[in-house]
Design a protein around this motif. Structure first.
Motif, short mmCIF file in Angstrom:
data_model
loop_
_atom_site.label_atom_id
_atom_site.label_comp_id
_atom_site.label_asym_id
_atom_site.label_seq_id
_atom_site.Cartn_x
_atom_site.Cartn_y
_atom_site.Cartn_z
N ALA A 132 -59.65 37.73 48.40
CA ALA A 132 -58.83 37.55 49.46
C ALA A 132 -57.92 38.79 49.95
CB ALA A 132 -58.15 36.31 49.52
N ASP A 133 -58.37 40.03 49.75
CA ASP A 133 -57.85 41.11 50.14
C ASP A 133 -57.65 41.11 51.74
OD1 ASP A 133 -57.39 43.67 51.21
OD2 ASP A 133 -57.76 44.36 49.43
N PRO A 134 -56.40 41.10 52.44
CA PRO A 134 -56.25 40.91 53.89
C PRO A 134 -56.94 41.94 54.67
CG PRO A 134 -54.21 41.45 52.78
CD PRO A 134 -55.11 41.41 51.54
N ALA A 135 -57.48 43.00 53.93
CA ALA A 135 -58.07 44.10 54.79
C ALA A 135 -59.53 43.82 54.66
CB ALA A 135 -57.63 45.49 54.46
N ALA A 136 -60.04 43.09 53.78
CA ALA A 136 -61.57 42.99 53.63
C ALA A 136 -62.13 42.20 54.86
CB ALA A 136 -61.81 42.08 52.26
N GLU A 137 -63.54 42.63 54.90
CA GLU A 137 -64.34 42.11 56.02
C GLU A 137 -64.70 40.66 56.01
OE1 GLU A 137 -64.77 44.76 54.36
OE2 GLU A 137 -64.54 46.60 55.94
N TRP A 138 -65.06 40.23 54.79
CA TRP A 138 -65.69 38.87 54.63
C TRP A 138 -64.61 37.80 55.09
CZ3 TRP A 138 -70.31 36.93 54.98
CH2 TRP A 138 -71.41 37.62 54.48
N PRO A 139 -63.68 37.66 54.63
CA PRO A 139 -62.74 36.57 55.25
C PRO A 139 -62.49 36.41 56.67
CG PRO A 139 -61.54 37.78 53.39
CD PRO A 139 -62.77 38.48 53.84
N SER A 140 -62.70 37.74 57.55
CA SER A 140 -62.83 37.43 59.10
C SER A 140 -64.00 36.94 59.56
CB SER A 140 -62.32 38.68 59.81
OG SER A 140 -63.54 39.68 59.55
N LEU A 141 -65.14 37.22 58.84
CA LEU A 141 -66.44 36.93 59.33
C LEU A 141 -66.75 35.44 58.91
CD1 LEU A 141 -68.31 39.80 57.78
CD2 LEU A 141 -67.86 39.40 60.26
N THR A 199 -52.34 33.69 51.64
CA THR A 199 -51.47 35.13 51.75
C THR A 199 -52.10 36.04 50.90
OG1 THR A 199 -49.45 35.85 51.80
CG2 THR A 199 -50.02 34.43 50.21
N TYR A 200 -51.59 37.24 50.78
CA TYR A 200 -52.29 38.41 49.96
C TYR A 200 -52.95 37.79 48.75
CZ TYR A 200 -49.13 41.49 52.87
OH TYR A 200 -48.61 42.17 53.92
N PHE A 201 -54.09 37.86 48.74
CA PHE A 201 -54.78 37.71 47.39
C PHE A 201 -54.95 36.37 46.77
CE2 PHE A 201 -53.62 42.33 47.35
CZ PHE A 201 -55.03 42.81 47.46
N THR A 202 -54.45 35.58 47.86
CA THR A 202 -54.12 34.22 47.44
C THR A 202 -55.05 33.02 48.24
OG1 THR A 202 -51.97 34.76 46.94
CG2 THR A 202 -52.18 32.23 47.09
N THR A 203 -55.69 32.17 47.71
CA THR A 203 -56.55 31.30 48.50
C THR A 203 -56.41 29.86 48.07
OG1 THR A 203 -58.24 31.13 46.62
CG2 THR A 203 -58.32 32.92 48.34
N ALA A 204 -57.05 28.98 48.70
CA ALA A 204 -56.68 27.36 48.28
C ALA A 204 -57.49 27.00 47.02
CB ALA A 204 -57.15 26.54 49.56
N LEU A 205 -58.09 27.77 46.51
CA LEU A 205 -58.89 27.59 45.16
C LEU A 205 -57.90 27.13 44.14
CD1 LEU A 205 -61.29 30.57 44.54
CD2 LEU A 205 -61.90 28.10 44.91
N ALA A 206 -58.30 26.08 43.57
CA ALA A 206 -57.50 25.69 42.47
C ALA A 206 -57.79 26.51 41.07
CB ALA A 206 -57.71 24.09 42.04
N PRO A 207 -57.00 26.76 40.15
CA PRO A 207 -57.35 27.55 39.09
C PRO A 207 -58.56 27.09 38.29
CG PRO A 207 -54.96 26.92 38.96
CD PRO A 207 -55.38 26.14 40.12
N ASP A 208 -58.97 26.04 38.41
CA ASP A 208 -60.31 25.65 37.48
C ASP A 208 -61.41 25.63 38.66
OD1 ASP A 208 -59.57 23.45 39.08
OD2 ASP A 208 -59.54 22.23 37.51
N ASP A 263 -51.06 39.16 56.37
CA ASP A 263 -51.11 39.20 55.03
C ASP A 263 -52.40 38.25 54.62
OD1 ASP A 263 -50.25 36.64 56.16
OD2 ASP A 263 -49.31 35.88 54.65
N ARG A 264 -53.33 37.99 55.65
CA ARG A 264 -54.42 37.54 55.50
C ARG A 264 -55.31 37.82 56.90
NH1 ARG A 264 -50.81 33.22 56.61
NH2 ARG A 264 -51.45 32.06 58.64
N ALA A 265 -56.60 37.56 56.77
CA ALA A 265 -57.48 37.66 57.93
C ALA A 265 -56.87 36.64 59.09
CB ALA A 265 -58.77 37.19 57.71
N VAL A 266 -57.02 37.16 60.16
CA VAL A 266 -56.36 36.03 61.49
C VAL A 266 -57.52 35.65 62.30
CG1 VAL A 266 -54.83 36.29 63.30
CG2 VAL A 266 -54.13 37.39 61.12
N ARG A 267 -57.72 34.47 62.80
CA ARG A 267 -58.51 34.20 63.84
C ARG A 267 -57.47 33.92 65.24
NH1 ARG A 267 -63.03 29.58 64.98
NH2 ARG A 267 -63.22 29.88 67.14
N SER A 268 -57.68 34.69 66.24
CA SER A 268 -56.59 34.80 67.31
C SER A 268 -56.80 33.76 68.28
CB SER A 268 -56.71 36.19 67.84
OG SER A 268 -55.64 35.96 68.98
#
Lengths: 291, 163
Positions: free
Chosen positions: A119-128, A155-164, A223-228
């Motif tokens: 979840a890098d905010p500048a990475a392509e996959w999240p926006s795709l 947010t930055y490098f943070t997703t809804a994934l639980a630690p497990d 801080d994350r990819a955005v859908r406008s």
């Protein structure tokens, strides 16, 4: 040897991987393609005591287009998506976005699931995955949970994934209509660097040439990819022309919060994002058979 | 402390074995355990491309993989590009003819990455921007890249003439 010592586990099934993650908890990191994690280990910015290598989990390496659904296993390499012939005409945004990730050598190894979980905010996959109505399967001890893309990136490098939980699959909707046009544009200081800003655009036109569906996503400007939704609501129902594209570009203003760094100021990134939105919408329109 | 694991893999057509702690990168394993010092280490965190090798035909950065992950895989390093009799590959010939190296530190990485590109048929080799984008994963601090670009085109041409 630069990384700190760690124990190495190499599960051969998703179930085994989930078990190992539950057993080792916060001490463990999952190793997918390693193109982000291994540099962090080499620089000792991360020093997990256990690495769980997912490269032996064959069930996570699959790529299937059935109808309008593209199912991508988490361990699918970027390069496999980039080279999927059907996608070149069906969804240029996806192929163009993926081919802007790093360099060929990185795309040979880096994985779709790894990029989403990082979840890098500048990475392509999240926006795709935001643009293509993605849903992400997270597998944990309780089973599989499906998370819509809009709820996945926090947010930055943070997703809804639980630690497990482990990302196991992402599914995208790839529009089939010939009246759909899409593209992905970004600007980086050097080819392969993370983008200063990037834009994915997808438009569908009706037979009279008006816009019936629009997706505009942005990277590198928050801080994350955005859908406008602001830009999209300007576009839907409108005729695709330069004036509307400019209005859509202005509508991203309240939705982005670019930061200043050595590569560019906040103001510059804001300006750049708007320029890219206008260009991307013009190109998507052209590809949708509009003017 | 972490134990050493036995590792068996094929390198340049030969089955080789060694052992390594899990944290040992593939690059360090090739150089320090197998003695294949043609693979160079520049940045050691995935930026410079000097350590590029082929794994199962695809280029990978050997500093971003652990040796244990290469178990059972087929690798090609720069030592494997020339023919067994020592005659250079068309790409190596082209680098030599066109002065595509000065200090030579980055050269093994370039040779491996471009070997993959040539094996794909060198798509877009005549378009300078496409070719430079393709080469962008490898850094050279001496040449200014111009002679590397020239050499890659020369190699593609040599291979077109005598595939």
């Amino acid at each position: 040897m630069k990384p700190a010592p760690f124990e190495y586990e190499r599960p051969e099934s998703l179930g085994e991987a989930v078990g190992l993650l539950a057993e080792h908890g916060e001490e463990a990191k999952l190793l997918a393609g390693g193109q982000s994690l291994v540099p962090l280990l080499a620089l000792r910015l991360a020093s997990p005591s256990v690495l769980i290598d997912l490269n032996g989990v064959r069930e996570l390496d699959h790529l299937r287009l059935e109808g309008d659904r593209l199912a991508i296993g988490a361990m699918t390499r970027h390069r496999d998506v980039e080279e999927m012939a059907e996608l070149r005409t069906r969804c240029p945004m996806l192929v163009e976005g993926v081919s802007l990730i790093g360099h060929v050598t990185i795309r040979n190894r880096g994985t779709v699931g790894g990029s989403l979980a990082h979840a890098d905010p500048a990475a392509e996959w999240p926006s795709l995955v935001l643009a293509l109505e993605g849903e992400i399967d997270a597998t944990g001890p309780e089973g599989v949970r499906t998370i819509p893309a809009e709820e996945f990136f926090e947010t930055y490098f943070t997703t809804a994934l639980a630690p497990d939980e482990i990302v196991s699959e992402v599914r995208l909707r790839i529009p089939e209509s010939p009246r759909v046009g899409s593209c992905f544009l970004e600007l980086a200081r050097r080819h392969g660097d993370f983008a200063l800003a990037g834009v994915g655009a997808l438009l569908e036109l009706d037979s009279s040439g008006s816009i019936t569906d629009a997706r505009v996503t942005l990277i590198g400007v928050r801080d994350r990819a955005v859908r406008s939704s602001g830009a999209e609501s300007v576009l839907v129902g409108a005729r695709p022309d330069a004036e509307v594209f400019a209005e859509a570009a202005e509508a991203i203003d309240p939705e982005i919060e670019p930061v200043s760094d050595i590569h560019g100021t906040s103001e510059y990134r804001r300006h750049l994002a708007k320029v890219l939105v206008r260009r991307a919408l013009a190109l998507a329109t052209e590809r949708a058979g509009g003017v | 402390m972490a134990d050493r694991r036995p590792i068996t893999l094929r390198v340049n057509g030969q089955e080789l074995s060694g052992s390594a702690e899990p944290r040992m990168t593939l690059a360090d394993f090739l150089r320090d355990e197998l003695g294949l010092t043609g693979t160079h280490l520049g940045c050691e965190h995935g930026v410079c491309g000097a350590c590029t090798v082929l794994m199962d035909g695809r280029s990978v950065r050997s500093c971003l993989m652990f040796a244990v992950q290469a178990e059972g895989h087929e690798l090609t390093t720069v030592e494997g590009l020339a023919a067994p009799d020592g005659s250079l590959s068309p790409l190596q010939e082209a680098f030599s003819t066109n002065h595509a190296l000065q200090c030579g530190f980055c050269t093994p990485g370039f040779l491996i990455a471009v070997t993959e590109y040539l094996a794909e048929g060198a798509p877009g080799v005549d378009d300078e921007a496409t070719l430079r984008a393709r080469l962008s994963g490898n850094l050279c601090r001496c040449t200014g890249y111009q002679n590397i670009v020239t050499a890659v085109r020369d190699a593609a041409e040599r291979m077109r003439r005598s595939p």
